[in-house]
Scaffold this motif. Structure first.
Motif, PDB file in Angstrom:
ATOM      1  N   GLN A 143      59.240  55.264  -4.645  1.00 36.11           N
ATOM      2  CA  GLN A 143      58.670  54.239  -5.515  1.00 36.11           C
ATOM      3  C   GLN A 143      57.283  53.885  -4.978  1.00 36.11           C
ATOM      4  N   CYS A 145      53.570  51.859  -5.721  1.00 41.36           N
ATOM      5  CA  CYS A 145      52.830  50.870  -6.488  1.00 41.36           C
ATOM      6  C   CYS A 145      51.347  51.016  -6.165  1.00 41.36           C
ATOM      7  N   ARG A 167      57.763  57.868  -8.520  1.00 37.46           N
ATOM      8  CA  ARG A 167      57.777  56.971  -9.678  1.00 37.46           C
ATOM      9  C   ARG A 167      56.703  55.924  -9.433  1.00 37.46           C
ATOM     10  N   THR A 169      54.340  52.582 -10.306  1.00 40.38           N
ATOM     11  CA  THR A 169      54.048  51.298 -10.923  1.00 40.38           C
ATOM     12  C   THR A 169      52.555  51.046 -10.756  1.00 40.38           C
ATOM     13  N   ARG A 187      55.443  52.506 -15.101  1.00 36.60           N
ATOM     14  CA  ARG A 187      55.504  51.073 -15.393  1.00 36.60           C
ATOM     15  C   ARG A 187      54.135  50.476 -15.123  1.00 36.60           C
ATOM     16  N   ALA A 197      57.355  43.484  -8.326  1.00 36.40           N
ATOM     17  CA  ALA A 197      58.540  44.344  -8.298  1.00 36.40           C
ATOM     18  C   ALA A 197      59.548  43.890  -9.350  1.00 36.40           C
ATOM     19  N   ALA A 198      60.219  44.843  -9.975  1.00 35.68           N
ATOM     20  CA  ALA A 198      61.328  44.532 -10.865  1.00 35.68           C
ATOM     21  C   ALA A 198      62.487  43.989 -10.040  1.00 35.68           C
ATOM     22  N   GLN A 201      63.971  45.813  -7.001  1.00 34.62           N
ATOM     23  CA  GLN A 201      63.104  46.950  -6.682  1.00 34.62           C
ATOM     24  C   GLN A 201      62.344  46.721  -5.379  1.00 34.62           C
ATOM     25  N   ARG A 202      62.200  47.786  -4.598  1.00 37.41           N
ATOM     26  CA  ARG A 202      61.358  47.778  -3.414  1.00 37.41           C
ATOM     27  C   ARG A 202      60.468  49.012  -3.457  1.00 37.41           C
ATOM     28  N   PHE A 203      59.244  48.881  -2.946  1.00 32.71           N
ATOM     29  CA  PHE A 203      58.306  49.994  -2.962  1.00 32.71           C
ATOM     30  C   PHE A 203      58.277  50.702  -1.614  1.00 32.71           C
ATOM     31  N   ASP A 204      58.340  52.017  -1.663  1.00 32.13           N
ATOM     32  CA  ASP A 204      58.189  52.813  -0.442  1.00 32.13           C
ATOM     33  C   ASP A 204      56.725  52.903  -0.026  1.00 32.13           C
ATOM     34  N   SER A 223      60.108  48.578   0.971  1.00 31.45           N
ATOM     35  CA  SER A 223      61.413  49.048   1.439  1.00 31.45           C
ATOM     36  C   SER A 223      61.478  48.947   2.960  1.00 31.45           C
TER      37      SER A 223
END
Length: 310
Positions: A143, A145, A167, A169, A187, A197-198, A201-204, A223
């Motif tokens: 993930q 962002c 993926r 964002t 997204r 974050a949704a 959800q956490r971002f890597d 994350s």
């Protein structure tokens, strides 16, 4: 050339001698160059400890053109070959008719794109690639962002993250959301929205291209071993890098882009296969470079501003 630190008015066009290529260099007849935030920061004097204060100072780091002359020892860049690349360091010079460049900082221009489009690629694509791959360790399924996703680096980062299986964002103003979705963003979020974050959800990886979301504000949505990467050279960034290296599993990193031929070759292959495309906001002739700098400083540029040398 920059005649003194200050507003865009300090930029003037000068006649100077054509540079001579040294060992392992080629002389490039520049067809197009590009403007980056780095150029405007140098013009304002933000990096005078690196540029020095001996005026005039040449400007421009991206270029696309044709090899006009080769220096001693050069065997792989023949005269007449179309090339693109970027200069390292703080001494610019690509917003000119000719520039002398090390062969390690250029490669063949991608086929199927114009010189203007090719000049829009090097600094931003290499920054995005080296940030995501080398600093953040991007991998399939992560993930990611991207803050400031519609600008030069952001537009490349969205595409490269998707190429590498993530993926994405994208954070930007709402008028850019359709554009970013077209680049591949899964997204899109309004930059004024508080909840990035949704739920759950956490971002890597959090790539702060715009430079207004410090590590401390992003850490809660990373994350367990997530990485925050910044393009900004500021004390708080380096402090976060040091502290997280010592005390945190979530890491802060900074990307200092390098002009590498292998990376330019990788970008060229992606462009030629159609998975990466340059984004040009506008094109200016050299005599209008002041207006180009004004546009860059609006911080509302989609992709890159190009200087067409004719």
């Amino acid at each position: 050339m920059i005649t003194g630190f200050g507003p865009p008015d300090v930029l003037t066009v000068h006649n100077v001698p054509v540079p001579r290529p040294q060992a392992d260099e080629v002389l490039v007849h520049v067809r197009a160059a590009a403007i980056n935030p780095k150029d405007t920061f140098i013009r304002k004097g933000r990096f005078k400890r690196f540029t020095g204060e001996k005026f005039p100072i040449q400007t421009g780091f991206d270029f696309a053109g044709e090899v006009a002359e080769i220096g001693p020892g050069v065997t792989d860049s023949p005269v007449g070959e179309a090339v693109y690349g970027m200069l390292d360091g703080w001494q610019g010079g690509t917003c000119a008719e000719y520039v002398s460049v090390s062969t390690g900082r250029l490669c063949k221009k991608p086929e199927g794109v114009s010189f203007d489009e090719a000049a829009a690629l090097p600094l931003v694509s290499l920054t995005a690639l080296q940030a995501l791959r080398d600093r953040a360790g991007i991998a399939t399924g992560m993930q990611v962002c991207i803050n400031g996703a519609s600008g030069g680096v952001g537009s490349m980062a969205v595409q490269i993250a998707k190429i590498m299986g993530a993926r994405v964002t994208a954070i930007s103003s709402p008028p850019n959301h359709d554009y970013l979705a077209d680049l591949g963003a899964d997204r899109c979020i309004d930059y004024r929205h508080g909840n990035i974050a949704a739920p759950g959800q956490r971002f890597d990886i959090f790539f702060d291209v715009f430079g207004n979301r410090p590590f401390r504000s992003v850490k809660p949505i990373l994350s367990d071993r997530g990485v925050w990467v910044s393009t900004v050279i500021r004390p708080h960034v380096f402090l976060s890098v040091i502290l997280t290296r010592l005390f945190s599993r979530r890491k802060a990193k900074v990307v200092l882009v390098k002009s590498l031929r292998d990376d330019l070759e990788q970008v060229r292959r992606w462009v030629e296969t159609g998975v990466l495309r340059p984004v040009v906001h506008s094109v200016y002739p050299l005599e209008n470079i002041r207006e180009a700098h004004v546009q860059q400083e609006t911080k509302h540029t989609r992709g890159k501003i190009v200087i067409h040398m004719g």
